[in-house]
Write a protein that holds these residues in place. Structure first.
Motif, PDB file in Angstrom:
ATOM      1  N   THR A 314      -4.048   9.290  -5.977  1.00  0.00           N
ATOM      2  CA  THR A 314      -5.262   8.616  -5.512  1.00  0.00           C
ATOM      3  C   THR A 314      -5.226   7.113  -5.796  1.00  0.00           C
ATOM      4  O   THR A 314      -6.257   6.456  -5.756  1.00  0.00           O
ATOM      5  N   ASP A 315      -4.050   6.581  -6.066  1.00  0.00           N
ATOM      6  CA  ASP A 315      -3.900   5.154  -6.358  1.00  0.00           C
ATOM      7  C   ASP A 315      -3.883   4.372  -5.053  1.00  0.00           C
ATOM      8  O   ASP A 315      -2.995   4.554  -4.225  1.00  0.00           O
ATOM      9  N   ARG A 316      -4.844   3.471  -4.889  1.00  0.00           N
ATOM     10  CA  ARG A 316      -4.910   2.653  -3.677  1.00  0.00           C
ATOM     11  C   ARG A 316      -4.089   1.376  -3.816  1.00  0.00           C
ATOM     12  O   ARG A 316      -3.658   0.796  -2.828  1.00  0.00           O
ATOM     13  N   ILE A 317      -3.868   0.940  -5.060  1.00  0.00           N
ATOM     14  CA  ILE A 317      -3.126  -0.296  -5.299  1.00  0.00           C
ATOM     15  C   ILE A 317      -1.619  -0.052  -5.213  1.00  0.00           C
ATOM     16  O   ILE A 317      -0.882  -0.814  -4.588  1.00  0.00           O
ATOM     17  N   VAL A 318      -1.151   1.011  -5.860  1.00  0.00           N
ATOM     18  CA  VAL A 318       0.266   1.383  -5.813  1.00  0.00           C
ATOM     19  C   VAL A 318       0.347   2.854  -5.410  1.00  0.00           C
ATOM     20  O   VAL A 318       0.194   3.739  -6.254  1.00  0.00           O
ATOM     21  N   PRO A 319       0.565   3.159  -4.139  1.00  0.00           N
ATOM     22  CA  PRO A 319       0.630   4.557  -3.704  1.00  0.00           C
ATOM     23  C   PRO A 319       1.725   5.322  -4.443  1.00  0.00           C
ATOM     24  O   PRO A 319       2.736   4.749  -4.859  1.00  0.00           O
ATOM     25  N   ALA A 320       1.517   6.623  -4.594  1.00  0.00           N
ATOM     26  CA  ALA A 320       2.495   7.448  -5.311  1.00  0.00           C
ATOM     27  C   ALA A 320       3.883   7.335  -4.689  1.00  0.00           C
ATOM     28  O   ALA A 320       4.899   7.350  -5.394  1.00  0.00           O
ATOM     29  N   GLY A 321       3.949   7.200  -3.369  1.00  0.00           N
ATOM     30  CA  GLY A 321       5.231   7.105  -2.692  1.00  0.00           C
ATOM     31  C   GLY A 321       5.991   5.826  -2.967  1.00  0.00           C
ATOM     32  O   GLY A 321       7.167   5.721  -2.622  1.00  0.00           O
TER      33      GLY A 321
END
Length: 362
Positions: A314-321
């Motif tokens: 759910t990270d919008r700044i650094v996506p998990a991908g």
């Protein structure tokens, strides 16, 4: 329909522009607020109320800062733990925003939790770049700041990097092997970002670059405006929600502390900003193993020590991908800042990380 700010709106902007607290840059925040609340007067009212409350709220006293253990240029190594015969654990924050997010408040401090858990914990404070530090790119922050700080330690450390700090500890580990490396929400493979976000950030840098070249640094307002552009609706909704937060509550104190952190911090050196925008976001140098530190290409998969990558779905700044792939990987659902200071951070992040550190001698 005319959506230009009303005289009352303009007066509020002038009043708030002189206020002690952010958001920074305030004119851009007000423009986003006006745009995102068009057609929803109740949301607009609550957002303005939350904004004024944030700016005028009294801040609780901060805990005393730990003493500096070592320094290198403007950077300092702050010690939270004590000698215990185990490997020192060095937490490295991003160059963007102050390091205090890792020591936000007495009840929301990862560093103080780690110290209480028995780790000899340290925190890097990058400080404010000097006027002649514009040449310090991301690579030289590793070789001329981080590595000299680590050299002052009595034994090889475990390195834990948060956000862009994860990139820097991976760069340091490529040159000098630590006991172990953990990267939390670190942007490594920039193809993991949505194309629209990369284009937005690219346009932001193209507009800001001429001014940054003249200044010799990248103001934090440039970086903050990029974060806001990723999710402007959420930027406004959180202020509207803050309008209803109980006075004196832990939630109120947490919001104030997080927003003060997000709206604060020194500028980036010009070369570090150029590296971030052009070599990382645009060219994906780190993701393609083309980022070089001390003349050596950096690849987290080639590190010989134990490695651990923590990311959030759910990270919008650094996506998990976008996170680096390491020997051990885990995906949470706490958000970029929530995984560090949120209500569930202690259970889902701090305690498992502490166990991992202990298992590798920290």
């Amino acid at each position: 329909m005319d959506t230009s700010p009303t005289p009352a709106f303009s007066a509020l902007a002038q009043h708030n522009a002189a206020s002690q607290h952010g958001p920074r840059p305030l004119p851009l925040f007000l423009n986003i607020l006006w745009r995102e609340t068009e057609g929803d007067p109740e949301l607009r009212r609550r957002a303005f109320h939350g904004l004024r409350r944030y700016q005028e709220a009294r801040r609780p006293p901060k805990p005393p800062a730990p003493l500096a253990f070592a320094s290198a240029g403007s950077a300092k190594l702050l010690r939270y733990g004590a000698e215990n015969g185990r490997a020192p654990v060095v937490f490295v924050p991003s160059l963007i925003n102050p390091p205090q997010v890792l020591d936000l408040s007495p009840s929301r401090s990862m560093l103080r939790h780690m110290s209480a858990a028995g780790h000899d914990a340290y925190l890097v404070d990058w400080g404010t770049p000097a006027s002649d530090d514009g040449h310090l790119g991301l690579d030289r922050h590793v070789t001329e700041r981080l590595l000299p700080l680590l050299a002052a330690l009595p034994r090889p450390p475990i390195l834990v990097g948060y956000c862009l700090g994860g990139n820097l500890v991976i760069g340091a580990a490529a040159l000098q092997t630590p006991k172990a490396v953990a990267a939390i929400a670190s942007p490594w493979n920039f193809k993991g970002f949505a194309l629209a976000d990369r284009e937005e950030i690219g346009a932001l840098w193209r507009g800001a670059k001429p001014l940054c070249q003249r200044l010799g640094y990248v103001p934090m307002e440039v970086l903050q405006s990029g974060f806001w552009a990723m999710d402007p609706a959420r930027t406004i909704r959180k202020y509207a929600a803050f309008a209803d937060t109980p006075h004196g509550s832990d939630e109120e104190h947490a919001f104030l502390a997080v927003e003060d952190w997000a709206n604060g911090g020194p500028p980036l050196t010009y070369d570090a900003g150029r590296d971030l925008f052009e070599n990382f976001y645009a060219a994906n140098a780190s993701g393609l193993s083309k980022w070089r530190v001390g003349g050596k290409a950096v690849d987290p998969k080639q590190l010989s020590c134990p490695t651990f990558s923590i990311r959030s779905a759910t990270d919008r700044i650094v996506p998990a991908g976008a996170a680096p792939e390491m020997k051990q990987n885990v995906t949470l659902r706490l958000g970029h800042v929530g995984m560090i200071v949120g209500g569930s951070a202690r259970q889902q992040m701090w305690e498992p990380l502490s166990q991992w550190l202990s298992s590798h001698g920290g």
